[in-house]
Design a protein around this motif. Structure first.
Motif, PDB file in Angstrom:
ATOM      1  N   SER A  81       0.819  -1.211   0.000  1.00 12.56           N
ATOM      2  CA  SER A  81       0.000   0.000   0.000  1.00 12.56           C
ATOM      3  C   SER A  81       0.850   1.256   0.000  1.00 12.56           C
ATOM      4  CB  SER A  81      -0.936   0.018   1.208  1.00 12.56           C
ATOM      5  OG  SER A  81      -0.188  -0.023   2.408  1.00 12.56           O
ATOM      6  N   SER A  82       2.046   1.190   0.569  1.00 13.45           N
ATOM      7  CA  SER A  82       2.940   2.346   0.591  1.00 13.45           C
ATOM      8  C   SER A  82       4.349   1.867   0.891  1.00 13.45           C
ATOM      9  CB  SER A  82       2.507   3.363   1.653  1.00 13.45           C
ATOM     10  OG  SER A  82       2.547   2.772   2.932  1.00 13.45           O
ATOM     11  N   GLU A  98      -0.767  10.019  -0.163  1.00  9.44           N
ATOM     12  CA  GLU A  98      -1.041   8.876   0.704  1.00  9.44           C
ATOM     13  C   GLU A  98      -2.549   8.678   0.890  1.00  9.44           C
ATOM     14  OE1 GLU A  98      -0.019   7.264   5.232  1.00  9.44           O
ATOM     15  OE2 GLU A  98       0.908   9.080   4.457  1.00  9.44           O
ATOM     16  N   GLU A  99      -3.266   9.777   1.066  1.00 12.34           N
ATOM     17  CA  GLU A  99      -4.719   9.708   1.230  1.00 12.34           C
ATOM     18  C   GLU A  99      -5.381   9.161  -0.032  1.00 12.34           C
ATOM     19  OE1 GLU A  99      -8.317  10.375   3.436  1.00 12.34           O
ATOM     20  OE2 GLU A  99      -6.217  10.517   4.064  1.00 12.34           O
ATOM     21  N   LYS A 102      -4.724   5.379  -0.465  1.00 11.74           N
ATOM     22  CA  LYS A 102      -5.614   4.559   0.359  1.00 11.74           C
ATOM     23  C   LYS A 102      -6.994   4.451  -0.274  1.00 11.74           C
ATOM     24  CE  LYS A 102      -3.396   5.612   4.808  1.00 11.74           C
ATOM     25  NZ  LYS A 102      -3.569   6.308   6.110  1.00 11.74           N
ATOM     26  N   TYR A 103      -7.479   5.583  -0.767  1.00 10.59           N
ATOM     27  CA  TYR A 103      -8.802   5.609  -1.391  1.00 10.59           C
ATOM     28  C   TYR A 103      -8.829   4.770  -2.662  1.00 10.59           C
ATOM     29  CZ  TYR A 103     -12.807   7.476  -3.955  1.00 10.59           C
ATOM     30  OH  TYR A 103     -13.966   7.604  -4.673  1.00 10.59           O
ATOM     31  N   GLU A 106      -8.634   1.007  -2.032  1.00 11.90           N
ATOM     32  CA  GLU A 106      -9.697   0.393  -1.240  1.00 11.90           C
ATOM     33  C   GLU A 106     -10.346  -0.727  -2.050  1.00 11.90           C
ATOM     34  OE1 GLU A 106     -13.925   1.541   0.953  1.00 11.90           O
ATOM     35  OE2 GLU A 106     -12.823   3.059  -0.184  1.00 11.90           O
TER      36      GLU A 106
END
Length: 279
Positions: A81-82, A98-99, A102-103, A106
């Motif tokens: 994811s990162s 980063e936000e 994540k979105y 998902e």
């Protein structure tokens, strides 16, 4: 639709996709705590190929090994994811990225085969519509003009490959389909440019019930949000090309359809290398 009409219906396609990704009842039923279904599916295709390629003189073993090797590396990369480097750098732009990551990663209910032949329109696009589309693309001003009120709505069909995957994977697969992936030649020039991607992605966000965060909806951040979304989608174009290339090798072993599946797998490998270079 034809592949050339997909940009013209970008807002409609984005809206349908956003609503599909928001189907929480399906997500609850299928669960979202497992490996993305496209990853499971590709692993399954590889397993079947391993069993069936024995003694098949016409099977392109070197091409298959290239796909298998690339898949191992790509799967590992996309499941992260990162990176530690991301975590150590907390500037404003990286916080946005980063936000968005994540979105976009998902796990939601996805179509995963939203190509032109699986999108039905209620009326025929006129010659004037096609001429207008050509002028819009040539001018690079593909924003509010892409869907007029007189354009009929669309319907999505064929959920054979639907499952739980990331938002980015579904969007990336559809962007690849702009290049007429139903044939044995790639039209790279038809991959949505930055303006076209922004039209799709901004409309997707506006139709998504789960995109309501301070970062994604802050007008000052919106250009950075779109840039981060394009970057994440670009990464997942690799999954589209590699996944369907492996699928095509399996079809070479199993399908009775008169089609050059080996050549198509080579086309997808070319697409994979093209996207890896650009994204």
């Amino acid at each position: 639709l034809s592949h050339a009409e997909m940009p013209y219906y970008a807002k409609d396609i984005a809206e349908h996709m956003a609503k599909l990704h928001d189907m929480k009842d399906v997500q609850t039923s299928l669960g979202n705590d497992c490996l993305p279904s496209m990853f499971d599916r590709v692993d399954g295709w590889i397993g079947i190929i391993e069993k069936k390629m024995e003694g098949k003189g016409s099977f392109p073993i070197d091409l298959y090994r290239s796909f298998k090797c690339e898949w191992k590396m790509l799967k590992s990369s996309l499941l992260r994811s990162s990176t530690m480097q991301d975590a150590q750098s907390l500037s404003s732009s990286n916080c946005i990225e980063e936000e968005v990551c994540k979105y976009m990663r998902e796990i939601v209910f996805t179509h995963m085969d939203l190509q032109s032949l699986n999108i039905l329109k209620e009326s025929t696009t006129t010659e004037g519509d096609r001429e207008k589309l050509g002028k819009i693309r040539l001018a690079g001003n593909y924003d509010k003009s892409c869907n007029d009120s007189n354009v009929s709505s669309i319907k999505i069909i064929d959920f054979e490959y639907a499952g739980m995957n990331s938002r980015a994977a579904d969007i990336a697969n559809t962007f690849c389909e702009y290049c007429d992936m139903n044939n044995l030649s790639l039209k790279y020039a038809d991959f949505p440019n930055e303006s076209e991607q922004n039209v799709f992605l901004s409309n997707y966000l506006s139709c998504s019930r789960t995109a309501c965060t301070d970062i994604t909806l802050n007008e000052e951040n919106f250009d950075a949000v779109l840039k981060a979304m394009r970057k994440e989608v670009g990464r997942f174009t690799l999954l589209s090309h590699l996944g369907w290339g492996i699928w095509s090798l399996l079809q070479h072993l199993e399908s009775s359809i008169d089609f050059d599946f080996v050549e198509y797998s080579r086309v997808r490998m070319t697409g994979y290398n093209y996207c890896r270079e650009h994204f």
